[in-house]
Design an enzyme around this catalytic site. Sequence first.
Site, PDB file in Angstrom:
ATOM      1  N   LYS A  27       0.863  -1.180   0.000  1.00  0.00           N
ATOM      2  CA  LYS A  27       0.000   0.000   0.000  1.00  0.00           C
ATOM      3  C   LYS A  27       0.897   1.226   0.000  1.00  0.00           C
ATOM      4  CE  LYS A  27      -3.536   2.313   2.714  1.00  0.00           C
ATOM      5  NZ  LYS A  27      -4.456   2.210   3.864  1.00  0.00           N
ATOM      6  N   LYS A  48      -2.194  -1.404  -3.852  1.00  0.00           N
ATOM      7  CA  LYS A  48      -3.045  -0.230  -3.739  1.00  0.00           C
ATOM      8  C   LYS A  48      -2.221   1.032  -3.796  1.00  0.00           C
ATOM      9  CE  LYS A  48      -5.915   1.881  -0.323  1.00  0.00           C
ATOM     10  NZ  LYS A  48      -6.241   1.955   1.046  1.00  0.00           N
TER      11      LYS A  48
HETATM   12  C1  PBG Z   1      -7.325   3.048   5.702  1.00  0.00           C
HETATM   13  C2  PBG Z   1      -7.587   2.973   4.259  1.00  0.00           C
HETATM   14  C3  PBG Z   1      -7.397   3.959   3.289  1.00  0.00           C
HETATM   15  C4  PBG Z   1      -7.936   3.447   2.114  1.00  0.00           C
HETATM   16  C5  PBG Z   1      -8.400   2.171   2.395  1.00  0.00           C
HETATM   17  N1  PBG Z   1      -8.149   1.890   3.727  1.00  0.00           N
HETATM   18  C6  PBG Z   1      -6.909   5.330   3.297  1.00  0.00           C
HETATM   19  C7  PBG Z   1      -5.620   5.738   3.820  1.00  0.00           C
HETATM   20  O1  PBG Z   1      -4.647   4.989   3.910  1.00  0.00           O
HETATM   21  O2  PBG Z   1      -5.593   6.920   4.176  1.00  0.00           O
HETATM   22  C8  PBG Z   1      -7.988   4.201   0.815  1.00  0.00           C
HETATM   23  C9  PBG Z   1      -8.994   3.775  -0.146  1.00  0.00           C
HETATM   24  C10 PBG Z   1      -9.248   4.726  -1.235  1.00  0.00           C
HETATM   25  O3  PBG Z   1      -8.597   5.773  -1.412  1.00  0.00           O
HETATM   26  O4  PBG Z   1     -10.154   4.412  -2.007  1.00  0.00           O
HETATM   27  N2  PBG Z   1      -6.026   2.906   6.086  1.00  0.00           N
END
Ligand code: PBG
Length: 331
Positions: free
Chosen positions: A194, A252
């Site tokens: 991520k 992601k």
């Molecule tokens: C929580 C999380 C996030 C997303 C999914 N789970 C945001 C972040 O890390 O701030 C992002 C999903 C999206 O942008 O569609 N940690």
Amino acid sequence: MRRTEALRRLVRETVLAPDDLVWPLFAVPGQKVRKAVKSMPGVFQTSVDELVADAQAGYEAGVRSVILFGIPEKKDASGSEAWADDGVIPRAVRALKREVPDLLVMTDVCLCEYTDHGHCGILKRPSAGGPGQDLGVDNDLTLPLLAREAVAHARAGADVVAPSDMMDGRVSAIRQGLDAAGFPDVPILSYAAKFAGAFYGPFRDAAESAPVVAPGVPTDRKAYQMDPANAREALREVALDIAEGADMVMVKPAVPYLDIVRQIRDRFDVPVSAYHVSGEYAMIKAAAERGWIDGERVMLETLLCCRRAGADFILTYAARDVAATLTGARR
Ligand code: PBG
């Protein structure tokens, strides 16, 4: 071999099907709440009753899986509503399992929606750092809290838990927590790679989870989410998560990181998913609203290309619409 549609279909290498889609939904407290997320047309914060109705409609259009995010009644420093058995996510899971029993229900496991500072873990105590030091998230103290959250979701009936916090060692902590609590059969979908980037803005509106601006609170997540410049490191993250017990992994965001999806697909044998995140969704919606692109076709092409790059399934806010298009169902 491209001359007719039948010929093209015969030699097509990749297909996109409703079974490949996971639909993210946002649960808020209350009843009959349906609040549009401004930066994400078609996405809503909904109370559990409305969320169940959406999931039902999605299921009828062909969406077989959802992933739930929760916005709590109130936030605190440790995000304690994240592991409350009567929190908004356990309530949503129980309602979905009752009303749409065949729907696969995944839950996002993270603290950022629940902490008053907006970080994905608890913050180090000020005594931990010297003067002028950036305190940041306390990785190891966060792990048991994530495990408690995952167990609360499993107890409510979640089919899959998906940790998105990016703490080191959290897959192992969650696996042990689930096993000890009697949930050895609940698989873990790890947000393994991520990246800390600019694509999550609209989500943070939807989940009300942006880090707050306050002394000693880091303004971004770069100390725990990955550097967009790194690919080999993503492979290490995936290897570690699999060794810790991850059953499936995720990359992601999706499109700018499809090279990572491909490398993971080639290197590992677990199911790989891609999260087409809020910013990616918003860009397509915005251009479509202006009439600059055909939004429906661009969305289908985008998700198909995620599959071609090696994603077994895709998390997308367009899941219901895309499933309806693919099955030819009316919206
Ligand atoms: C929580 C999380 C996030 C997303 C999914 N789970 C945001 C972040 O890390 O701030 C992002 C999903 C999206 O942008 O569609 N940690």
